[in-house]
Scaffold this active site. Sequence first.
Site, short mmCIF file in Angstrom:
data_model
loop_
_atom_site.label_atom_id
_atom_site.label_comp_id
_atom_site.label_asym_id
_atom_site.label_seq_id
_atom_site.Cartn_x
_atom_site.Cartn_y
_atom_site.Cartn_z
N THR A 68 1.84 -62.62 32.28
CA THR A 68 1.31 -62.64 33.65
C THR A 68 -0.21 -62.64 33.64
OG1 THR A 68 3.26 -61.59 34.57
CG2 THR A 68 1.20 -61.15 35.69
N THR A 109 0.56 -55.80 34.75
CA THR A 109 1.45 -56.67 33.98
C THR A 109 2.37 -55.79 33.15
OG1 THR A 109 1.63 -58.38 32.29
CG2 THR A 109 -0.29 -56.92 32.13
N GLY A 110 3.64 -56.17 33.09
CA GLY A 110 4.56 -55.35 32.29
C GLY A 110 5.98 -55.51 32.80
N GLY A 148 8.40 -55.35 35.10
CA GLY A 148 8.19 -55.25 36.53
C GLY A 148 9.07 -54.23 37.24
N1 ASP Z 1 5.31 -58.00 35.57
C1 ASP Z 1 5.94 -59.30 35.45
C2 ASP Z 1 7.32 -59.25 36.01
O1 ASP Z 1 8.01 -58.27 35.81
C3 ASP Z 1 6.02 -59.75 34.04
C4 ASP Z 1 4.70 -59.83 33.37
O2 ASP Z 1 3.85 -58.96 33.57
O3 ASP Z 1 4.52 -60.79 32.60
O4 ASP Z 1 7.73 -60.22 36.60
#
Ligand code: ASP
Length: 333
Positions: free
Chosen positions: A199, A250-251, A253
Amino acid sequence: MIRFSALLALLALFPAASLSAQEAAAPPQDWSLAIHGGAGTLKRENMSAEQEAEYRAAMQAALDAGAKVLREGGSAMDAVEAVIVLLEGDPKFNAGRGAVFTWDGKNELDSSIMDGSTRAAGAVAGVTIVRHPIRLARAVMEDGRHVFLSGAGAEQFAAEKGLEIVPPEWFATEHRRQQLEKMKAENLAALDVEFKFGTVGAVARDAAGHLAAGTSTGGMTGKRWGRIGDSPVIGAGTWADDRACAVSATGSGEYFIRAGVAHAICARMLLAGEGVQQAADAVIADVGELGGDGGVIAVSKDGEAVFSFNTPGMYRGRATSEGVNEVAIFAGE
Ligand code: ASP
């Protein structure tokens, strides 16, 4: 910056004098910017020197694009949009072109943006034909009737607003398709095939003291049933409030939604008087306790730009009017 914190310390010692001293103090006129391109199991041994250099160059280019806007007196909103538009166009990141695949072999994009000066916000989920989802999120915000649009309705809105529409295949890359196939063939979890959350996000404070935050993503490989993560959820993946801070996450989610991450960081600053690093670390620790992985970027109302993450790495960068200009990948850099 140092003089400003000394002044704050003095104000705390002499509260009765604070009003006149505050009036006398010139408002801080500096800008700052932090960006991310996802967190995850980013380890030197998993990455060739070439790949590492490519990612660093991409982060630097995005940082430069945002810093240019701010240096020239542009708004935090414009800086955030400039950074994210660039990263959405870069197939290395899981946003726009190069987004991960759903279980059904599609690319479904989520994005959000928030203006800290008004707390106006716009978000979109599950869009498949809008070239720059961050621009669509901003259009939703500027239109003002709604905050959060999804799917076909969001796409119809995009067309009505004259945003660039592309065929769904525009977002598909071979590398991401292989990740989906590997996941299905070996019965793996999303992170086993991606090694990272790719992300993208940006947070900024402009010279007028306004904050903004934005986030854009393809979500997680193999997502099903119209799954939506934290990235387009205002208060989870994105939050901005001129009184406290701006945050992009980001993480994993699901955990970031449950911890209300971006809002929680700003609320701790506003209500408990924590500094931005302390608040971000506390909330990422909370995510970790729930079982989640990932990180955030944040800028405080005074322009302090910080990172916090519980993964081995996070693609990240920050730049300020004080001359900070750095990108990093691994923890401890
Ligand atoms: N946070 C994003 C999600 O869960 C994924 C990511 O951070 O790449 O969709």
